[in-house]
Design a protein around this motif. Structure first.
Motif, PDB file in Angstrom:
ATOM      1  N   SER A   1      40.772 -30.784   8.577  1.00  0.00           N
ATOM      2  CA  SER A   1      41.636 -30.764   9.703  1.00  0.00           C
ATOM      3  C   SER A   1      41.271 -29.401  10.575  1.00  0.00           C
ATOM      4  CB  SER A   1      43.107 -30.625   9.472  1.00  0.00           C
ATOM      5  OG  SER A   1      43.254 -29.489   8.668  1.00  0.00           O
ATOM      6  N   ILE A   2      40.745 -28.335   9.878  1.00  0.00           N
ATOM      7  CA  ILE A   2      40.394 -27.259  10.184  1.00  0.00           C
ATOM      8  C   ILE A   2      39.008 -27.310  11.188  1.00  0.00           C
ATOM      9  CG2 ILE A   2      39.573 -24.814  10.024  1.00  0.00           C
ATOM     10  CD1 ILE A   2      41.582 -24.540   7.715  1.00  0.00           C
TER      11      ILE A   2
ATOM     12  N   PHE B   1      36.852 -19.088  18.566  1.00  0.00           N
ATOM     13  CA  PHE B   1      35.803 -20.058  18.710  1.00  0.00           C
ATOM     14  C   PHE B   1      36.083 -20.767  20.208  1.00  0.00           C
ATOM     15  CE2 PHE B   1      34.671 -24.833  18.825  1.00  0.00           C
ATOM     16  CZ  PHE B   1      33.459 -24.734  18.734  1.00  0.00           C
TER      17      PHE B   1
ATOM     18  N   TRP C   1      28.736 -22.242  14.171  1.00  0.00           N
ATOM     19  CA  TRP C   1      29.981 -22.219  13.263  1.00  0.00           C
ATOM     20  C   TRP C   1      29.791 -23.231  11.892  1.00  0.00           C
ATOM     21  CZ3 TRP C   1      30.401 -20.660  18.240  1.00  0.00           C
ATOM     22  CH2 TRP C   1      31.471 -19.582  18.382  1.00  0.00           C
TER      23      TRP C   1
ATOM     24  N   ARG D   1      38.063 -30.113  12.396  1.00  0.00           N
ATOM     25  CA  ARG D   1      38.221 -30.711  13.502  1.00  0.00           C
ATOM     26  C   ARG D   1      38.682 -29.957  14.788  1.00  0.00           C
ATOM     27  NH1 ARG D   1      41.851 -34.114  10.005  1.00  0.00           N
ATOM     28  NH2 ARG D   1      40.344 -35.865   9.189  1.00  0.00           N
ATOM     29  N   SER D   2      39.250 -29.116  14.639  1.00  0.00           N
ATOM     30  CA  SER D   2      39.483 -28.067  15.806  1.00  0.00           C
ATOM     31  C   SER D   2      38.016 -27.513  16.291  1.00  0.00           C
ATOM     32  CB  SER D   2      40.215 -26.847  15.359  1.00  0.00           C
ATOM     33  OG  SER D   2      41.515 -27.205  14.657  1.00  0.00           O
ATOM     34  N   TYR D   3      37.006 -27.622  15.942  1.00  0.00           N
ATOM     35  CA  TYR D   3      35.690 -27.025  16.171  1.00  0.00           C
ATOM     36  C   TYR D   3      34.935 -28.236  17.081  1.00  0.00           C
ATOM     37  CZ  TYR D   3      36.589 -22.965  13.689  1.00  0.00           C
ATOM     38  OH  TYR D   3      37.061 -21.764  13.120  1.00  0.00           O
TER      39      TYR D   3
ATOM     40  N   ARG E   1      35.725 -30.052  19.755  1.00  0.00           N
ATOM     41  CA  ARG E   1      35.841 -30.238  21.019  1.00  0.00           C
ATOM     42  C   ARG E   1      34.924 -29.139  21.902  1.00  0.00           C
ATOM     43  NH1 ARG E   1      40.944 -29.034  24.841  1.00  0.00           N
ATOM     44  NH2 ARG E   1      40.522 -26.927  24.246  1.00  0.00           N
ATOM     45  N   GLY E   2      34.810 -27.805  21.119  1.00  0.00           N
ATOM     46  CA  GLY E   2      34.316 -26.758  22.019  1.00  0.00           C
ATOM     47  C   GLY E   2      32.574 -26.677  21.508  1.00  0.00           C
ATOM     48  N   ALA E   3      32.004 -27.900  20.781  1.00  0.00           N
ATOM     49  CA  ALA E   3      30.685 -27.667  20.268  1.00  0.00           C
ATOM     50  C   ALA E   3      29.838 -28.514  21.137  1.00  0.00           C
ATOM     51  CB  ALA E   3      30.614 -27.821  18.901  1.00  0.00           C
TER      52      ALA E   3
ATOM     53  N   ILE F   1      28.137 -26.574  15.639  1.00  0.00           N
ATOM     54  CA  ILE F   1      28.729 -26.835  14.342  1.00  0.00           C
ATOM     55  C   ILE F   1      27.987 -27.435  13.192  1.00  0.00           C
ATOM     56  CG2 ILE F   1      31.173 -26.421  15.165  1.00  0.00           C
ATOM     57  CD1 ILE F   1      31.408 -29.529  14.704  1.00  0.00           C
TER      58      ILE F   1
ATOM     59  N   ASN G   1      36.972 -19.351  22.703  1.00  0.00           N
ATOM     60  CA  ASN G   1      36.642 -18.652  23.927  1.00  0.00           C
ATOM     61  C   ASN G   1      37.819 -17.412  24.112  1.00  0.00           C
ATOM     62  OD1 ASN G   1      34.059 -19.776  24.430  1.00  0.00           O
ATOM     63  ND2 ASN G   1      35.057 -21.287  25.402  1.00  0.00           N
TER      64      ASN G   1
ATOM     65  N   MET H   1      43.593 -30.972  17.308  1.00  0.00           N
ATOM     66  CA  MET H   1      43.617 -30.056  18.628  1.00  0.00           C
ATOM     67  C   MET H   1      44.662 -28.981  18.902  1.00  0.00           C
ATOM     68  SD  MET H   1      40.858 -31.343  18.925  1.00  0.00           S
ATOM     69  CE  MET H   1      40.135 -30.611  20.325  1.00  0.00           C
TER      70      MET H   1
ATOM     71  N   LYS I   1      26.966 -23.877  21.670  1.00  0.00           N
ATOM     72  CA  LYS I   1      27.647 -23.653  20.364  1.00  0.00           C
ATOM     73  C   LYS I   1      27.511 -24.843  19.436  1.00  0.00           C
ATOM     74  CE  LYS I   1      31.732 -20.991  22.004  1.00  0.00           C
ATOM     75  NZ  LYS I   1      33.333 -20.977  22.298  1.00  0.00           N
TER      76      LYS I   1
ATOM     77  N   GLU J   1      33.335 -24.393  30.040  1.00  0.00           N
ATOM     78  CA  GLU J   1      33.080 -23.584  28.633  1.00  0.00           C
ATOM     79  C   GLU J   1      33.624 -24.525  27.572  1.00  0.00           C
ATOM     80  OE1 GLU J   1      33.350 -19.706  27.522  1.00  0.00           O
ATOM     81  OE2 GLU J   1      33.321 -19.049  29.721  1.00  0.00           O
ATOM     82  N   ALA J   2      34.533 -25.338  27.604  1.00  0.00           N
ATOM     83  CA  ALA J   2      35.119 -26.020  26.599  1.00  0.00           C
ATOM     84  C   ALA J   2      33.995 -27.164  26.051  1.00  0.00           C
ATOM     85  CB  ALA J   2      36.160 -26.997  27.137  1.00  0.00           C
TER      86      ALA J   2
ATOM     87  N   HIS K   1      36.590 -36.409  17.929  1.00  0.00           N
ATOM     88  CA  HIS K   1      37.291 -35.262  18.249  1.00  0.00           C
ATOM     89  C   HIS K   1      36.208 -34.336  19.329  1.00  0.00           C
ATOM     90  CE1 HIS K   1      39.786 -35.975  14.628  1.00  0.00           C
ATOM     91  NE2 HIS K   1      40.701 -35.642  15.591  1.00  0.00           N
TER      92      HIS K   1
END
Ligand SMILES: Nc1nc2c(ncn2[C@@H]2O[C@H](COP(=O)(O)OP(=O)(O)O)[C@@H](O)[C@H]2O)c(=O)[nH]1
Ligand SMILES: [Mg+2]
Lengths: 216, 973
Positions: free
Chosen positions: A70-71, B210, A60, A73-75, A77-79, A10, B212, B170, A8, A181-182, A107
């Motif tokens: 801020s939105i 995103f 993404w 920022r949510s991405y 962690r999972g990238a 970003i 999952n 988060m 993944k 997966e995180a 983040h």
């Protein structure tokens, strides 16, 4: 259809630097001069091949405006990878890199591979940020660096693929937990990969990841 | 707050005074007690009162409870109580548990309460953040009530709470972790929380995806047994729908993540499935809807088509068709499955082709399309099912020319199955079109119209369709039959809506005639049609009939607009005049406007699916609304246009045609030129080829020439050298410049001449000796020869003499040469000496003058001498030339002599031969003489001794040659 790994990504950076165009060029091989302003986040995907392995890239594309920060920022962690983009014709987009990098570092997981991209290299006559400055910034902060043009497609492919190579290298070195997966990495269906496959790729010089082909 | 106080005041009579006091006391304890146990007990007590005295507890305890959340995090128990209490205050969920039977508006009031308390709670954004952080606590007593509280907050004031969560770092990611909780209750409530969180918020939907969510939710659904699973599956499906509906980015991600493939097992519900539980039906329904979300006609076309392809590739469509043909499937599932299949195949050729090939497991097997159409025209089938079948049929024909052709062909005379053993789609449609059920009429008409949509070929083909009416009567065309039914007007007798049949037929006719002048001509050919239409439009009918009037106006308009003037009596202009006379333009347009102004029109124009709450609403077809939009304007214009304008238009058309002609002309010219160009190109290419060949030849030749040149140059150089040699020898005669050089040259020449001379002399000597030899050998022969050679020898003697003189001359010349040389040497020495003596200025002028005179004299003497020498040399060279000439002439004489000598030699050999012959003759005669002598002796004749001796030698020979003598005797004879 099947793949060995899924990464993944970003794409981050100020608005108007060409993030959406880079994604479009990578996934659809085309350039749209008049592009809608990205609202929130858009998704794109493509398969690439690294060391004979099929790797699926899920990307993404984020909105650069402060209000969406801020939105975005949510991405983090999972990238597994981030393309941090600035516009070589607009110095302020280069000046804002530090703040983007802070956000990303704060983040994201510590292993996230960040590729610094100076986009719009086709506009040489309007260049405002020297290539050397980009290189220096990348060196200073431990990033991979490339100059690209979403318009001419120059280095676009390489930017995405080199990032994937670097992630792949880190996996081989055991720096990523591929089963979590995180981290933005997923093992493909029907893939049996022991966690310590290290040897082959870790021998490879990381330098070849950073070497960029010379069209820009 | 004022409002709350008002509410509280109004209700203050309800709870007993003691409860309010108790709550206050408890709040004081929570706020002031230093003992945790004490505070915990107080919060627990508040919790127990919170359901019954929601308002009081909410108002008095809220801030104390929030304070507990902030300060007592170490104790999960008190946190749990506080969260529970807050939940009770804010939530409306457990309303029915409260034995509140007072007022009927209490529910509404308590709903207000919930949102008011929510507003108070979220006013401080930190409270939400605090709640989010508490959710990280693993303790069940904290996490579970925390999840429930947040869910309630979201349900109360979704957008505001969503915004707070979105901006807290988060926030969404943390909530996603709930899906991974091993405790089912928390996971399941986590799903509900996420449902509330994602409702109508694209940004959050994307983040959740995103993180999952698809993978997790699909895993849960699989783990729970797909549609067999309980309410958890339902909740997961609702959440999935939240994430995907109208969210293109997430749909794309879902498709890219290959999650469509994971939906296929959902629909593996076997035939043997006995009894469907309500939950199962609900789950399957949601599953079907989820499929439809991905292929909705309102999605971007590219997105829908890629999902459609994926659904065929992974076998999902095939699975859905199995349900379609299975028995015992509940009606609403069947209906939704039909709707789902419809959208999976809509506009996707591969899927449409597959659908056309599906057979129902009947005996004999029938195409699924036929089986479905049977339901559509069957009054006993549920309305929604019939609508679904129509939708399915429409989707099958949408952008499917092949399918349209197949359907229409089942109506054509040539292809109708004569045995009638199997029902065709065409038969079913005709049956529906002319049945006594208005709903069937409408559905069949619309279905048939879809077989003609944007397909000129099928519009013309359908004109061929003939129907057998009653026995004995001739067949009537389908078009005729439609207008026949229409002409019954409102006296039509049908079960169901009065106008439905006619609206259906009019929509079919409008679709049929639009863009098809041949169909217009067919329609106008029936002389009853136009009067009927004008009559319908002109009449002042009730509101019910307005729509039919509008549709009649549209049909008449189409008959004008797509009229090719092929019918004399119904040419455009005549029809327009008719409208003006019978209806009036304004009136006509107003009636035309009735269609789009109809209350059901806009509803139908929104979505392709014929989705009507009840049969009465079944008036407009979606595709037909598009046609109206397209034609309303152009027909209005066409009607308002005056005949002059029409004429002008015609003229414009004509000029356009002329232009077209010109264009065609030029096109032809261009084509010709193109051909010529092509030819020329070919020529060029052949010429090029030749040129290349020639060029190679030229280069070859050039190199040859170069070689030749080189050779030539080489030769020239060699020649030049030769020439120099020649020049140096021939230039010798030209004498000027400095003497020593000339003298040198002369000497050389002389040397050459000498050697020449010597050569000649040796040749001469040779020849002399030759001649001498010849002479000596010729001393004997004839006098003739002797005189000749005598002349020669005379000449030779002369030559010899000359040569000797030449020799002596040469010798004298060379003597002179040496003399000249020595003289020259002397001269040079003198000159040198003179040059040395010149620079002596002491002597007097006279002496100098005398000396100069002397020198001058000497010089002139020298010059004279040189002149003389020159002359001498000239004479010498002349002499030399003469000698040469003489040599040449003597050479030629020698050649002549040689020639003569050769002749002489030949003569000599000849004469020698003659001599030999003579000798032989002599010998013969001698022999004869001898034999004659011998004979004479025999005859006694005296002979000299000498002769005898001689003959004695011959004796032996004679004996031996007896035969010879005979021969000789013979010769004699
Ligand atoms: N000349 C040039 N223009 C570009 C390039 N990349 C993007 N642009 C233009 O820059 C503008 C912003 O691009 P966009 O992708 O929307 O930027 P984003 O806000 O970062 O997503 C658009 O007008 C693009 O046409 C590039 O490589 N060269
Ligand atoms: Mg963008």
């Amino acid at each position: 259809m099947t793949y060995a790994y899924l990464f993944k990504y970003i794409i981050i950076g100020d608005t108007g630097v060409g993030k959406s165009c880079l994604l479009l060029q990578f996934t659809d091989k085309r350039f749209q001069p008049v592009h809608d302003l990205t609202i929130g986040v858009e998704f794109g995907a493509r398969m690439v091949n690294i060391d004979g392995k099929q790797i699926k890239l899920q990307i993404w594309d984020t909105a650069g405006q402060e209000s969406f920060r801020s939105i975005t920022r949510s991405y983090y962690r999972g990238a597994a990878g981030a393309l941090l983009v600035y516009d070589i014709t607009r110095r302020e987009t280069f000046n804002h890199l530090t703040s983007w990098l802070e956000d990303a570092r704060q983040h994201s997981s510590s292993n996230m591979v960040i590729m610094l991209i100076g986009n719009k290299s086709d506009l040489e006559s309007r260049r405002d940020v020297k290539r050397e400055e980009g290189e220096a910034f990348a060196r200073e902060h431990g990033l991979i660096f490339m100059e690209t043009s979403a318009k001419t497609a120059c280095n676009v492919e390489e930017a995405f693929i080199n990032t994937a190579k670097e992630i792949y290298r880190k996996i081989q070195q055991g720096l990523f937990d591929v089963h979590n997966e995180a981290n933005g990495i997923k093992i493909g269906p029907q893939q049996c990969i022991s966690t310590s496959v290290g040897s082959i790729a870790s021998q490879r010089n990381s330098g070849d990841v950073e070497s960029n082909s010379g069209c820009c | 707050m004022n409002f709350l106080r008002g509410v509280m005041g109004g209700q203050s009579a309800g709870p007993q005074h003691t409860e309010a006091e108790t709550i206050q006391k408890l709040c004081d304890r929570v706020a002031s007690s230093t003992l945790l146990d004490d505070r915990r007990d107080a919060v627990r007590a508040l919790k127990s009162l919170s359901k019954k005295y929601r308002l009081e507890v909410g108002i008095q305890a809220m801030e104390h409870l929030i304070h507990v959340l902030q300060t007592d995090r170490s104790d999960s128990e008190i946190i749990g109580y506080a969260l529970d209490t807050l939940y009770n205050i804010i939530s409306n969920d457990d309303e029915e548990e409260v034995d509140d039977v007072e007022e009927e508006n209490s529910t509404r009031q308590s709903e207000d309460l919930g949102s008011q308390f929510t507003e108070i709670f979220i006013k401080q954004q930190e409270n939400v953040t605090l709640l989010l952080s508490l959710l990280e606590e693993f303790d069940f007593h904290v996490r579970w009530p925390g999840v429930k509280l947040l869910t309630s907050l979201l349900k109360q004031l979704g957008p505001q709470v969503q915004q707070i969560i979105l901006v807290s770092p988060m926030g969404v990611s943390r909530l996603m972790d709930l899906l991974a909780d091993s405790r089912e209750v928390i996971r399941n409530d986590g799903v509900l929380l996420l449902q509330a969180l994602t409702r109508s918020n694209g940004a959050i939907q994307k983040i959740v995806a995103f993180e999952n969510a698809f993978e997790r939710l699909l895993d849960i659904i699989t783990d729970e047994g797909n549609s067999d699973g309980g309410i958890v599956v339902e909740d997961c499906l609702i959440l999935l729908q939240n994430l995907l509906k109208n969210n293109n980015s997430n749909q794309n991600f879902f498709k890219e993540g290959s999650y469509i493939q994971r939906m296929k097992p959902w629909f593996e519900v076997g035939d043997e499935n006995s009894g469907w539980s309500a939950q199962e039906v609900t789950n399957l329904h949601l599953m079907l809807q989820l499929v439809r979300v991905l292929v909705s006609p309102t999605n971007p076309p590219g997105a829908t088509s890629s999902c459609q392809k994926a659904m065929f590739q992974c076998g999902l469509l095939q699975q859905l068709c199995t349900i379609l043909m299975a028995t015992g499937v509940p009606a609403d599932i069947l209906t939704e499955t039909i709707n789902t299949v419809s959208e999976v195949i809509r506009g996707c050729q591969v899927n449409q082709d597959y659908f056309a090939s599906v057979n129902a497991p009947s005996n004999p097997p029938r195409p699924a399309i036929v089986v479905l159409l049977m339901s559509m025209v069957n009054e006993r089938q549920p309305f929604v099912l019939r609508c679904a079948v129509l939708y399915c049929f429409q989707c099958f024909l949408y952008k499917n020319q092949k399918g349209q052709g197949e359907i229409v062909s089942t109506l054509l005379p040539s292809t109708i199955d004569a045995t009638g053993s199997s029902v065709s789609a065409g038969q079913l449609l005709c049956g529906g079109l002319f049945s006594t059920d208005s709903l069937s009429n409408w559905c069949a008409a619309v279905a048939l119209a879809h077989a003609l949509q944007e397909n000129a070929t099928q519009k013309e083909q359908l004109l061929r369709v003939q129907l057998a009416t009653s026995i004995g009567n001739p067949p009537v065309s389908l078009l005729q039959q439609c207008t026949n039914i229409l002409s019954q007007g409102d006296k039509i007798d049908r079960r169901g809506s009065k106008i439905q049949t006619r609206v259906g037929l009019l929509m079919l006719l409008c679709t049929w005639l639009s863009n098809c002048p041949i169909a217009v001509t067919h329609f106008l050919h029936n002389s009853a049609n136009v009067p009927f239409l004008t009559g319908q439009i002109a009449e002042n009918l009730g509101e019910e009939e307005q729509l039919v009037q509008g549709l009649c106006a549209l049909l008449l308009g189409i008959s004008i607009y797509f009229n090719d003037n092929s019918l004399e009596s119904y040419m455009k202009e005549k029809l327009k005049q008719l409208i003006e006379k019978r209806i009036g333009k304004e009136n006509f347009i107003e009636k035309l406007g009735f269609i789009s102004k109809h209350e059901l029109y806009s509803r139908a124009s929104q979505k392709p699916q014929p989705n009507f709450p009840s049969p009465e609403y079944m008036i407009f077809d979606h595709e037909f609304t598009k046609l109206v939009k397209e034609l309303e304007g152009v027909i209005t214009k066409a009607i308002y246009k005056s005949s002059e304008e029409d004429k002008k238009e015609e003229e414009v058309k004509k000029t356009l045609e002329q232009h077209d002609n010109i264009v065609t002309h030029y096109k032809n010219v261009i084509r010709e030129q193109d051909l010529q160009l092509e030819e020329l190109k070919q020529q060029i290419s052949t010429l090029k080829c030749q040129n290349e060949q020639l060029q190679t030849a030229v280069t070859q030749q050039v190199s040859q020439i170069q070689q030749h040149k080189d050779q030539y140059n080489l030769l020239k150089v060699q020649l030049g050298k030769d020439n120099q040699h020649q020049v140096s020898s021939s230039d010798g005669a030209q004498m000027n410049g400095i003497q020593p050089e000339e003298i040198g040259r002369l000497q050389e020449e002389i040397e050459q001449l000498k050697s020449n001379q010597e050569l000649l002399q040796s040749q001469l000597a040779e020849k002399d000796s030759l001649i001498e030899n010849l002479k000596s050998s010729l001393t004997t022969p004839d006098t003739n020869e002797a005189t000749a050679s005598a002349g020669e020898s005379e000449q030779i003697a002369e030559l010899k003499q000359e040569l000797t003189t030449l020799k002596s001359q040469l010798i004298s010349q060379s003597g002179e040469m040496t003399k000249l040389q020595t003289e020259k040497q002397e001269l040079l020495q003198k000159t040198e000496a003179f040059a040395k003596s010149v620079p002596m200025p002491i002597e007097s002028e006279t002496v100098i003058a005398a000396k100069t005179a002397d020198v001058e004299g000497r010089l002139s003497a020298l010059l004279q001498e040189t002149e003389e020498l020159k002359n001498e040399i000239k004479a010498l060279s002349e002499e030399r030339d003469a000698i040469k000439e003489q040599l040449d002439s003597s050479n030629s004489t020698i050649a002549i002599l040689q020639n003569e000598r050769n002749k002489l030699e030949v003569d000599i050999t000849d004469s020698k031969k003659e001599q030999d012959d003579l000798l032989v003759l002599l010998a013969d005669q001698d022999q004869k003489i001898f034999s004659l002598k011998n004979k004479l002796k025999e005859f006694g004749h005296p002979i000299e001794e000498e002769d005898e001796l001689e003959s004695g030698d011959q004796d032996d020979e004679d004996d031996e040659d007896e035969d010879d003598s005979k021969d000789q005797g013979h010769i004699q004879l």
